[in-house]
Design a protein around this motif. Structure first.
Motif, PDB file in Angstrom:
ATOM      1  N   VAL A  21      -1.983  95.075 142.032  1.00 25.31           N
ATOM      2  CA  VAL A  21      -1.593  95.762 143.262  1.00 25.31           C
ATOM      3  C   VAL A  21      -0.979  94.772 144.250  1.00 25.31           C
ATOM      4  N   ILE A  22      -1.650  93.659 144.474  1.00 30.01           N
ATOM      5  CA  ILE A  22      -1.160  92.667 145.440  1.00 30.01           C
ATOM      6  C   ILE A  22       0.142  92.031 144.957  1.00 30.01           C
ATOM      7  N   LEU A  29       7.990  93.819 148.610  1.00 28.93           N
ATOM      8  CA  LEU A  29       8.405  93.267 149.899  1.00 28.93           C
ATOM      9  C   LEU A  29       9.721  92.502 149.792  1.00 28.93           C
ATOM     10  N   LYS A  30       9.972  91.890 148.646  1.00 29.41           N
ATOM     11  CA  LYS A  30      11.228  91.170 148.455  1.00 29.41           C
ATOM     12  C   LYS A  30      12.434  92.097 148.568  1.00 29.41           C
ATOM     13  N   LEU A  50      -3.899  87.167 148.462  1.00 29.29           N
ATOM     14  CA  LEU A  50      -2.866  87.058 149.500  1.00 29.29           C
ATOM     15  C   LEU A  50      -2.485  85.598 149.747  1.00 29.29           C
ATOM     16  N   GLU A  51      -3.420  84.697 149.530  1.00 29.37           N
ATOM     17  CA  GLU A  51      -3.116  83.277 149.679  1.00 29.37           C
ATOM     18  C   GLU A  51      -2.100  82.812 148.634  1.00 29.37           C
ATOM     19  N   GLU A  52      -2.064  83.498 147.489  1.00 31.61           N
ATOM     20  CA  GLU A  52      -1.110  83.145 146.436  1.00 31.61           C
ATOM     21  C   GLU A  52       0.307  83.607 146.772  1.00 31.61           C
ATOM     22  N   PHE A  53       0.408  84.555 147.701  1.00 28.50           N
ATOM     23  CA  PHE A  53       1.714  85.108 148.075  1.00 28.50           C
ATOM     24  C   PHE A  53       1.873  84.973 149.590  1.00 28.50           C
ATOM     25  N   PRO A  54       2.200  83.787 150.063  1.00 30.16           N
ATOM     26  CA  PRO A  54       2.237  83.525 151.508  1.00 30.16           C
ATOM     27  C   PRO A  54       3.220  84.403 152.272  1.00 30.16           C
ATOM     28  N   SER A  60       0.403  91.810 156.191  1.00 29.95           N
ATOM     29  CA  SER A  60      -0.705  92.528 155.565  1.00 29.95           C
ATOM     30  C   SER A  60      -1.956  92.503 156.433  1.00 29.95           C
ATOM     31  N   THR A  61      -2.675  93.617 156.391  1.00 30.43           N
ATOM     32  CA  THR A  61      -3.987  93.731 157.022  1.00 30.43           C
ATOM     33  C   THR A  61      -4.979  94.117 155.932  1.00 30.43           C
ATOM     34  N   VAL A  62      -6.127  93.474 155.915  1.00 28.49           N
ATOM     35  CA  VAL A  62      -7.157  93.779 154.915  1.00 28.49           C
ATOM     36  C   VAL A  62      -8.332  94.456 155.603  1.00 28.49           C
ATOM     37  N   ARG A  63      -8.739  95.603 155.073  1.00 31.30           N
ATOM     38  CA  ARG A  63      -9.894  96.322 155.612  1.00 31.30           C
ATOM     39  C   ARG A  63     -10.945  96.438 154.510  1.00 31.30           C
ATOM     40  N   HIS A  64     -12.079  95.849 154.790  1.00 31.91           N
ATOM     41  CA  HIS A  64     -13.129  95.771 153.784  1.00 31.91           C
ATOM     42  C   HIS A  64     -13.767  97.139 153.528  1.00 31.91           C
TER      43      HIS A  64
END
Length: 356
Positions: A21-22, A29-30, A50-54, A60-64
């Motif tokens: 998904v990420i 996005l590209k 997300l760290e792998e795709f700076p 992006s917003t992450v909601r737990h």
């Protein structure tokens, strides 16, 4: 709607979530720079990705969400378990709260439809939502619905699908008067179930009011692209979709085996590599991934649960285009223009139809 499109994503939905998904969002996005994402799911799994795709992280917003809906859960159980807490529910809730333009999930189809219907509610006058698929054909892309939201459909529901499919065709293909056909066992008026015949009579009388009713179509008309919108009930539609996907893979396998059979065929494959690559892309089901939930007060997209990042990229691209083309406005306008909506509302609802 702002200049940017916000997509609410169930990051935990699908066999290869959340990585596929990420990664798919990164690829999407590209191609569409003005996209923002809200990812719902387990933070400890999403944030490292997300760290792998700076490039993806700033938009992006992450909601737990602690609760994740399993692929094999029954819709009723998933609704009780995940209402208000699951990544799937919260992805849809963001659309209801107008925080996002569209929601997407690759999770359990039945659960997603149950949650979307409960959260967003069907549009006024629509008896039952359906799933529409964009289908490549020899002529051009067309729309086929219903693709498995429910099993069975009466005449009113088939007419609803014609309305919704026509609206989607107007939004996607810029077709002012899309052609509509009812999938049947033959093109003769005397053939088929009574519900299909009755829907055909209603559509015949209303033809010209923003759409053109072609009549009954058969299975081979789907691949030909005979009409812009093919209407059927979910049991038949889902079988047709899975059969087409399986056939595409079967033909692709036969082709690869043939091209590797002899040294002459290998040389021929090398010389024709450009054309063969184009054919491969054309036959790849991942490039047309994504079913549109139609008939709800909001846009929800269902991605194939078993797809990879390429498939998710396609589904996210479809999500973007649905929002950008103002699908909900087109559906509302179409329902107002079509007198068949009033005619269909006078038909009794078939309570025997079951959820898939």
């Amino acid at each position: 709607m702002t200049d940017s499109i916000t997509i609410s994503v169930d990051a935990m939905g699908g066999d290869h979530a959340p990585r596929a998904v990420i990664h798919g969002a990164h690829l999407a996005l590209k191609e569409r720079k003005n996209t923002r994402f809200i990812f719902h799911g387990l933070k400890d799994q999403i944030e490292p990705l997300l760290e792998e795709f700076p490039g993806l992280k700033p938009v992006s917003t992450v909601r737990h969400c602690e609760t994740v809906i399993a692929m094999d859960e029954k819709p009723s159980q998933a609704l009780r378990k995940g209402k208000g807490t699951s990544s799937m529910w919260m992805a849809i809730q963001a659309v209801k709260d107008k925080e996002a333009d569209v929601a997407i999930s690759g999770g359990n189809t039945g659960a997603l439809m149950a949650m979307a219907t409960f959260c967003l509610r069907p549009m006024e006058g629509i008896s039952r939502p359906g799933i529409a698929a964009i289908w490549p054909t020899l002529r051009s892309d067309i729309i086929v619905l219903d693709m498995g939201a429910t099993i069975g459909a009466d005449a009113r529901q088939l007419v609803d699908y014609a309305i919704l499919g026509s609206a989607l065709a107007r939004a996607l293909f810029d077709a002012d008067s899309p052609t509509v056909g009812l999938l049947n066992v033959g093109t003769e008026e005397v053939k088929g179930l009574e519900s299909i015949k009755e829907a055909g009579r209603i559509l015949t009388e209303a033809s010209g009011a923003g759409f053109s009713y072609h009549g009954f179509v058969e299975g081979d008309d789907i691949g030909k692209g005979t009409v812009d919108v093919v209407v059927t009930e979910g049991f038949v539609g889902n079988i047709a979709l899975k059969t087409a996907e399986g056939t595409a893979r079967q033909v692709a396998t036969y082709l690869r085996q043939s091209l590797k059979a002899t040294w002459m065929s290998r040389i021929g494959a090398l010389l024709a590599s450009s054309a063969l690559n184009a054919l491969r892309r054309k036959m790849d089901p991942r490039t047309v991934n994504g079913g549109v939930f139609m008939g709800l007060n909001g846009i929800v997209i269902k991605s194939h649960g078993g797809t990879d990042e390429i498939g998710y990229k396609s589904a996210l691209g479809l999500s973007y285009e649905m929002a950008r083309s103002r699908l909900m406005d087109k559906v509302g306008d179409t329902m107002q223009r079509f007198p068949i909506h009033k005619a269909a509302s006078e038909l009794p609802i078939d309570t025997e139809a079951k959820s898939a």
